[in-house]
Design a protein around this motif. Structure first.
Motif, PDB file in Angstrom:
ATOM      1  N   ARG A 175      28.829  78.970 111.807  1.00  0.00           N
ATOM      2  CA  ARG A 175      29.601  79.816 110.888  1.00  0.00           C
ATOM      3  C   ARG A 175      29.014  79.887 109.481  1.00  0.00           C
ATOM      4  O   ARG A 175      28.921  80.949 108.910  1.00  0.00           O
ATOM      5  CB  ARG A 175      31.039  79.317 110.831  1.00  0.00           C
ATOM      6  CG  ARG A 175      31.951  80.164 109.997  1.00  0.00           C
ATOM      7  CD  ARG A 175      33.394  79.897 110.381  1.00  0.00           C
ATOM      8  NE  ARG A 175      34.351  80.598 109.601  1.00  0.00           N
ATOM      9  CZ  ARG A 175      34.649  81.876 109.700  1.00  0.00           C
ATOM     10  NH1 ARG A 175      33.995  82.626 110.543  1.00  0.00           N
ATOM     11  NH2 ARG A 175      35.589  82.427 108.960  1.00  0.00           N
ATOM     12  N   HIS A 176      28.603  78.783 108.909  1.00  0.00           N
ATOM     13  CA  HIS A 176      28.096  78.778 107.532  1.00  0.00           C
ATOM     14  C   HIS A 176      26.595  78.515 107.514  1.00  0.00           C
ATOM     15  O   HIS A 176      26.115  77.632 106.818  1.00  0.00           O
ATOM     16  CB  HIS A 176      28.841  77.731 106.698  1.00  0.00           C
ATOM     17  CG  HIS A 176      30.304  78.019 106.583  1.00  0.00           C
ATOM     18  ND1 HIS A 176      30.781  79.081 105.859  1.00  0.00           N
ATOM     19  CD2 HIS A 176      31.389  77.423 107.139  1.00  0.00           C
ATOM     20  CE1 HIS A 176      32.101  79.105 105.944  1.00  0.00           C
ATOM     21  NE2 HIS A 176      32.500  78.108 106.726  1.00  0.00           N
ATOM     22  N   HIS A 177      25.856  79.297 108.258  1.00  0.00           N
ATOM     23  CA  HIS A 177      24.398  79.148 108.324  1.00  0.00           C
ATOM     24  C   HIS A 177      23.762  79.708 107.055  1.00  0.00           C
ATOM     25  O   HIS A 177      24.202  80.735 106.535  1.00  0.00           O
ATOM     26  CB  HIS A 177      23.854  79.883 109.552  1.00  0.00           C
ATOM     27  CG  HIS A 177      22.393  79.700 109.766  1.00  0.00           C
ATOM     28  ND1 HIS A 177      21.865  78.539 110.274  1.00  0.00           N
ATOM     29  CD2 HIS A 177      21.354  80.524 109.530  1.00  0.00           C
ATOM     30  CE1 HIS A 177      20.550  78.664 110.347  1.00  0.00           C
ATOM     31  NE2 HIS A 177      20.221  79.863 109.907  1.00  0.00           N
ATOM     32  N   ASP A 178      22.735  79.050 106.560  1.00  0.00           N
ATOM     33  CA  ASP A 178      22.039  79.487 105.340  1.00  0.00           C
ATOM     34  C   ASP A 178      20.933  80.465 105.728  1.00  0.00           C
ATOM     35  O   ASP A 178      19.968  80.106 106.385  1.00  0.00           O
ATOM     36  CB  ASP A 178      21.449  78.277 104.623  1.00  0.00           C
ATOM     37  CG  ASP A 178      20.792  78.658 103.306  1.00  0.00           C
ATOM     38  OD1 ASP A 178      21.043  79.781 102.818  1.00  0.00           O
ATOM     39  OD2 ASP A 178      20.033  77.837 102.774  1.00  0.00           O
ATOM     40  N   PHE A 179      21.092  81.728 105.335  1.00  0.00           N
ATOM     41  CA  PHE A 179      20.127  82.775 105.647  1.00  0.00           C
ATOM     42  C   PHE A 179      19.083  82.978 104.560  1.00  0.00           C
ATOM     43  O   PHE A 179      18.295  83.912 104.626  1.00  0.00           O
ATOM     44  CB  PHE A 179      20.839  84.121 105.862  1.00  0.00           C
ATOM     45  CG  PHE A 179      21.720  84.158 107.070  1.00  0.00           C
ATOM     46  CD1 PHE A 179      21.178  84.227 108.331  1.00  0.00           C
ATOM     47  CD2 PHE A 179      23.095  84.131 106.947  1.00  0.00           C
ATOM     48  CE1 PHE A 179      21.994  84.277 109.454  1.00  0.00           C
ATOM     49  CE2 PHE A 179      23.911  84.172 108.055  1.00  0.00           C
ATOM     50  CZ  PHE A 179      23.356  84.245 109.313  1.00  0.00           C
ATOM     51  N   SER A 180      19.073  82.173 103.521  1.00  0.00           N
ATOM     52  CA  SER A 180      18.185  82.426 102.396  1.00  0.00           C
ATOM     53  C   SER A 180      16.721  82.274 102.799  1.00  0.00           C
ATOM     54  O   SER A 180      16.366  81.442 103.623  1.00  0.00           O
ATOM     55  CB  SER A 180      18.514  81.475 101.244  1.00  0.00           C
ATOM     56  OG  SER A 180      18.372  80.144 101.660  1.00  0.00           O
ATOM     57  N   GLY A 181      15.882  83.124 102.233  1.00  0.00           N
ATOM     58  CA  GLY A 181      14.450  83.069 102.462  1.00  0.00           C
ATOM     59  C   GLY A 181      13.934  83.989 103.539  1.00  0.00           C
ATOM     60  O   GLY A 181      12.725  84.058 103.762  1.00  0.00           O
ATOM     61  N   ILE A 182      14.781  84.726 104.230  1.00  0.00           N
ATOM     62  CA  ILE A 182      14.325  85.656 105.262  1.00  0.00           C
ATOM     63  C   ILE A 182      13.799  86.915 104.564  1.00  0.00           C
ATOM     64  O   ILE A 182      14.433  87.457 103.676  1.00  0.00           O
ATOM     65  CB  ILE A 182      15.461  85.991 106.237  1.00  0.00           C
ATOM     66  CG1 ILE A 182      15.899  84.723 106.962  1.00  0.00           C
ATOM     67  CG2 ILE A 182      15.032  87.069 107.218  1.00  0.00           C
ATOM     68  CD1 ILE A 182      17.118  84.901 107.830  1.00  0.00           C
ATOM     69  N   LYS A 183      12.618  87.368 104.968  1.00  0.00           N
ATOM     70  CA  LYS A 183      11.970  88.522 104.342  1.00  0.00           C
ATOM     71  C   LYS A 183      12.247  89.797 105.136  1.00  0.00           C
ATOM     72  O   LYS A 183      12.172  89.809 106.364  1.00  0.00           O
ATOM     73  CB  LYS A 183      10.457  88.322 104.264  1.00  0.00           C
ATOM     74  CG  LYS A 183      10.034  87.082 103.520  1.00  0.00           C
ATOM     75  CD  LYS A 183      10.249  87.231 102.053  1.00  0.00           C
ATOM     76  CE  LYS A 183       9.698  86.008 101.336  1.00  0.00           C
ATOM     77  NZ  LYS A 183      10.010  85.990  99.957  1.00  0.00           N
ATOM     78  N   VAL A 184      12.551  90.864 104.403  1.00  0.00           N
ATOM     79  CA  VAL A 184      12.782  92.181 104.988  1.00  0.00           C
ATOM     80  C   VAL A 184      11.856  93.164 104.283  1.00  0.00           C
ATOM     81  O   VAL A 184      11.839  93.244 103.053  1.00  0.00           O
ATOM     82  CB  VAL A 184      14.254  92.621 104.825  1.00  0.00           C
ATOM     83  CG1 VAL A 184      14.462  94.012 105.380  1.00  0.00           C
ATOM     84  CG2 VAL A 184      15.182  91.640 105.507  1.00  0.00           C
ATOM     85  N   LEU A 194      12.606  93.423 109.822  1.00  0.00           N
ATOM     86  CA  LEU A 194      12.785  91.982 109.673  1.00  0.00           C
ATOM     87  C   LEU A 194      11.428  91.328 109.878  1.00  0.00           C
ATOM     88  O   LEU A 194      10.839  91.436 110.944  1.00  0.00           O
ATOM     89  CB  LEU A 194      13.795  91.494 110.712  1.00  0.00           C
ATOM     90  CG  LEU A 194      14.190  90.048 110.686  1.00  0.00           C
ATOM     91  CD1 LEU A 194      14.942  89.729 109.398  1.00  0.00           C
ATOM     92  CD2 LEU A 194      15.069  89.739 111.876  1.00  0.00           C
ATOM     93  N   LEU A 195      10.902  90.673 108.825  1.00  0.00           N
ATOM     94  CA  LEU A 195       9.569  90.083 108.908  1.00  0.00           C
ATOM     95  C   LEU A 195       9.589  88.652 109.408  1.00  0.00           C
ATOM     96  O   LEU A 195       8.765  88.258 110.214  1.00  0.00           O
ATOM     97  CB  LEU A 195       8.887  90.116 107.541  1.00  0.00           C
ATOM     98  CG  LEU A 195       8.427  91.469 107.041  1.00  0.00           C
ATOM     99  CD1 LEU A 195       7.738  91.328 105.708  1.00  0.00           C
ATOM    100  CD2 LEU A 195       7.495  92.111 108.042  1.00  0.00           C
ATOM    101  N   GLY A 196      10.473  87.834 108.916  1.00  0.00           N
ATOM    102  CA  GLY A 196      10.499  86.436 109.299  1.00  0.00           C
ATOM    103  C   GLY A 196      11.162  85.617 108.215  1.00  0.00           C
ATOM    104  O   GLY A 196      11.686  86.153 107.240  1.00  0.00           O
ATOM    105  N   GLY A 197      11.116  84.327 108.377  1.00  0.00           N
ATOM    106  CA  GLY A 197      11.772  83.457 107.421  1.00  0.00           C
ATOM    107  C   GLY A 197      11.136  82.100 107.370  1.00  0.00           C
ATOM    108  O   GLY A 197      10.070  81.872 107.947  1.00  0.00           O
ATOM    109  N   PRO A 198      11.798  81.178 106.707  1.00  0.00           N
ATOM    110  CA  PRO A 198      11.247  79.835 106.591  1.00  0.00           C
ATOM    111  C   PRO A 198      11.234  79.091 107.928  1.00  0.00           C
ATOM    112  O   PRO A 198      10.469  78.155 108.111  1.00  0.00           O
ATOM    113  CB  PRO A 198      12.172  79.148 105.585  1.00  0.00           C
ATOM    114  CG  PRO A 198      13.405  79.966 105.553  1.00  0.00           C
ATOM    115  CD  PRO A 198      13.035  81.344 105.958  1.00  0.00           C
ATOM    116  N   ASN A 199      12.073  79.499 108.874  1.00  0.00           N
ATOM    117  CA  ASN A 199      12.101  78.921 110.216  1.00  0.00           C
ATOM    118  C   ASN A 199      11.793  80.011 111.231  1.00  0.00           C
ATOM    119  O   ASN A 199      11.927  81.206 110.951  1.00  0.00           O
ATOM    120  CB  ASN A 199      13.475  78.320 110.522  1.00  0.00           C
ATOM    121  CG  ASN A 199      13.842  77.228 109.551  1.00  0.00           C
ATOM    122  OD1 ASN A 199      13.005  76.415 109.185  1.00  0.00           O
ATOM    123  ND2 ASN A 199      15.093  77.219 109.109  1.00  0.00           N
TER     124      ASN A 199
END
Length: 172
Positions: free
Chosen positions: A38-47, A89-94
């Motif tokens: 529910r409270h997942h951190d989405f920060s750092g994902i590149k678009v 959607l390019l990707g993210g830290p994970n």
């Protein structure tokens, strides 16, 4: 009397300096996760945002709630809005896993017309589950290397050591 005119002119010039006369077109959107808590951190994902007939690209980084905001790319500062724009959607830290159809979305004008938004949601998964892997009869695709025929008398190693491999980018 002359001092009042100078002060009024300086005040007017200061007000005009603060006004941004550029007409940038803002695009707002968000990414969604199919299997996150529910409270997942989405920060750092590149678009990535690309418009037709524009050489420039725009890259946005998501906030913790998955939302992002960027200006639509344009070649000139006062260009008209481009209706044929895409967000990817390019990707993210994970590592992210997604169908190709969920990684690209068209950009449309929002209901009130003050900004642009995504036409379809950008969604992904954080695990390689059966709903994402696109399994076909138990056979999975793999990254393939290119092995060009090199004559053995040259004494070189196989060409796959020199030519980079082509990884599977998305899942159909």
């Amino acid at each position: 009397m002359e001092l009042n005119r100078v002060i009024a002119a300086l005040f007017f010039a200061l007000v005009l300096a603060r006004i941004d006369l550029s007409t940038c077109h803002v695009m707002k959107g968000s990414v969604t996760c199919l299997d996150c808590q529910r409270h997942h951190d989405f920060s750092g994902i590149k678009v990535l945002v690309k418009c037709d007939q524009v050489k420039k690209l725009a890259v946005a980084t998501t906030e913790a709630d998955g939302s992002f905001k960027t200006n639509l790319p344009s070649d000139t500062q006062h260009s008209s809005p481009h209706l044929n724009c895409l967000a990817k959607l390019l990707g993210g830290p994970n590592q992210l896993y997604a169908y190709r159809k969920n990684t690209v979305s068209g950009i449309v004008k929002a209901g009130d017309g003050s900004f642009y938004t995504l036409s379809t949601p950008l969604s992904f998964s954080t695990t390689f589950s059966s709903s994402v892997k696109g399994e076909k009869n138990g056979v999975f695709g793999a990254s393939k290397t290119v092995d060009l025929p090199i004559p053995p008398e040259w004494g070189l190693a196989p060409s796959s050591y020199y030519v980079p491999f082509f990884p599977i980018i998305g899942i159909p």
